[in-house]
Scaffold this active site. Structure first.
Site, PDB file in Angstrom:
ATOM      1  N   GLN A 206       0.811  -1.217   0.000  1.00 45.44           N
ATOM      2  CA  GLN A 206       0.000   0.000   0.000  1.00 45.44           C
ATOM      3  C   GLN A 206       0.844   1.267   0.000  1.00 45.44           C
ATOM      4  O   GLN A 206       0.438   2.292  -0.535  1.00 45.44           O
ATOM      5  CB  GLN A 206      -0.939   0.012   1.218  1.00 45.44           C
ATOM      6  CG  GLN A 206      -2.034  -1.026   1.166  1.00 45.44           C
ATOM      7  CD  GLN A 206      -3.004  -0.791   0.015  1.00 45.44           C
ATOM      8  OE1 GLN A 206      -3.217   0.337  -0.421  1.00 45.44           O
ATOM      9  NE2 GLN A 206      -3.596  -1.863  -0.480  1.00 45.44           N
ATOM     10  N   HIS A 236       0.031  -3.676  -9.432  1.00 43.47           N
ATOM     11  CA  HIS A 236      -1.206  -2.945  -9.735  1.00 43.47           C
ATOM     12  C   HIS A 236      -1.467  -1.784  -8.787  1.00 43.47           C
ATOM     13  O   HIS A 236      -2.320  -0.939  -9.076  1.00 43.47           O
ATOM     14  CB  HIS A 236      -2.410  -3.899  -9.776  1.00 43.47           C
ATOM     15  CG  HIS A 236      -2.771  -4.521  -8.465  1.00 43.47           C
ATOM     16  ND1 HIS A 236      -3.999  -4.353  -7.884  1.00 43.47           N
ATOM     17  CD2 HIS A 236      -2.078  -5.331  -7.638  1.00 43.47           C
ATOM     18  CE1 HIS A 236      -4.050  -5.033  -6.753  1.00 43.47           C
ATOM     19  NE2 HIS A 236      -2.901  -5.639  -6.581  1.00 43.47           N
ATOM     20  N   CYS A 360      -9.405  -7.923  -0.735  1.00 46.08           N
ATOM     21  CA  CYS A 360      -9.172  -9.360  -0.599  1.00 46.08           C
ATOM     22  C   CYS A 360     -10.068  -9.990   0.455  1.00 46.08           C
ATOM     23  O   CYS A 360     -10.165 -11.202   0.546  1.00 46.08           O
ATOM     24  CB  CYS A 360      -7.711  -9.623  -0.264  1.00 46.08           C
ATOM     25  SG  CYS A 360      -6.589  -9.085  -1.576  1.00 46.08           S
TER      26      CYS A 360
END
Length: 423
Positions: A206, A236, A360
């Site tokens: 992150q 990503h 997730c």
């Protein structure tokens, strides 16, 4: 008079946000505010992937000329990512994403470095870290301890110090939490781990696209600083392709491979390399690092205006995570009396894509474990909403967000009133 001054200050803040937003490249979908789940694909990454695909099909392990060209793309990408984070190219292992890289770090390091069967981590970690620890606990008999955190999402150094012991093999603390955005003072935990003789891993998935993260501290400093043995990245989050990631692993440290077969990735990760994906990953990292300073300032301006207005104008709203030491584009809230799911649905209907927590773990109808760890009640922990900005948002967009949140709180209040009257 006070209200007029306050409105004037907000107007000036909104004007500054609009100016900053206009000065930076925009994504095609300005309502997409879920960058912590995945950032929009950068044009630089797309171009690099197309160039690799157009170069023809070739395996980077093949000895013919086409194979050499594919290998050259992989190694150029490895060198570029290493340089971006102050690592050596040989310390970069490409993976299929952050989950695999975290699993390789936790399981691979624990099994290859048998100092003992004890791990220390935190309740704030991504599921791939926590589940890897539970796997080692279940299958190999490791003991796992979770450090305490405070109400802002900061890991308590004293708790780490109290938990490490002579048989601690690994300490793993994420640099920033996806759900509440709090950035950790990682150097404190690293010092404790190093003093005890344990290895230190950080999940920087992150943080690495938003902060000046470095595997080795450079002249300009940067997180997480010296002493890190392993660091996780995901393509990503930089605006690269999904399905790409990397584990940065300090030279000389052994790791047990999870995938067995060929000798790719210096024997640490078998399998044919995703040449086009790796090329796109490196291009996204390059573009992200070039924009880091200007983008961060603009994102913080948008974030702070959004936080200020939600807390002032939405009844029952509270900020989650640290007020200032948080990721630049991250604003997360709980709204008392309103389900997080209803907020997401209403915002989606209004054209805003947001989340309640880690993508997730989406779909789990349970209170957020992260918010519970911060001391929130189970009811309040089910009301979370998270805005993670891939770009600055306009003052007009913030007006619309506030309108949706206020409408939902009013609807929830009316429903509670109706239920009370029926009783």
């Amino acid at each position: 008079m006070h209200d007029a001054v306050e409105r004037g200050a907000s107007t000036r803040s909104a004007e500054r946000v609009d100016e900053a937003a206009a000065a930076l490249p925009r994504t095609r979908d300005d309502g997409y505010l879920d960058a912590a789940a995945t950032a929009p694909l950068r044009p630089e990454a797309r171009a690099a992937m197309i160039a690799a695909l157009d170069d023809g099909a070739a395996n980077a392990s093949s000895v013919h000329q086409a194979g050499h060209r594919a290998r050259s793309r992989v190694e150029s990408a490895r060198a570029e990512i290493a340089a971006a984070f102050g690592a050596r190219p040989a310390e970069v292992t490409f993976t299929s994403g952050g989950t695999e890289a975290n699993t390789l770090a936790i399981v691979g390091l624990a099994l290859a470095n048998p100092r003992g069967r004890h791990l220390v981590t935190t309740p704030l970690e991504h599921a791939s870290v926590l589940e890897s620890c539970r796997f080692l606990e279940r299958v190999f008999g490791f003991a796992v301890d979770l450090a305490e955190v405070d109400a802002s999402g900061r890991v308590r150094p004293a708790s780490i110090a109290a938990l490490v012991r002579p048989d601690t093999t690994l300490v793993s603390v994420g640099l920033a939490n996806a759900e509440v955005g709090t950035v950790q003072h990682l150097a404190e935990y690293t010092g404790i781990a190093r003093a005890s003789g344990a290895l230190m891993h950080t999940d920087a998935v992150q943080a690495a696209a938003a902060l000046p993260v470095r595997f080795e501290a450079g002249a300009d400093g940067g997180w997480p600083g010296p002493g890190i043995d392993a660091m996780t990245l995901a393509g990503h989050k930089f605006g690269g392709p999904q399905g790409t990631g990397a584990l940065l692993l300090r030279s000389g440290i052994a790791v047990e491979p999870l995938l067995h077969g060929g000798g790719q990735e210096h024997g640490r990760r078998a399998g044919t390399e995703n040449v086009a994906g790796i090329a796109g990953f490196a291009a996204a990292v390059r573009a992200s690092r070039l924009q880091l300073g200007s983008q961060g300032v603009a994102l913080m301006a948008s974030r702070d205006l959004l936080i200020e207005r939600v807390l002032r104008e939405v009844p029952g709203a509270s900020l989650t995570g640290h007020r200032t030491e948080r990721l630049p584009g991250h604003a997360s809230f709980v709204v008392e009396g309103v389900s997080g799911e209803s907020l997401l649905v209403a915002l989606d209907a209004a054209g805003f894509a947001v989340s309640s927590g880690s993508a997730c773990s989406a779909g789990a109808n349970e209170p957020s474990p992260v918010l519970l760890a911060l001391g929130l009640s189970a009811d309040l922990a089910q009301t979370g909403v998270r805005f993670t900005l891939p770009h600055p948002v306009s003052g007009a967009a913030i007006d619309r967000i506030i309108g949706v949140l206020r409408a939902e709180t009013e609807h929830a209040s009316r429903r509670r009133g109706a239920r009370t009257r029926r009783r």
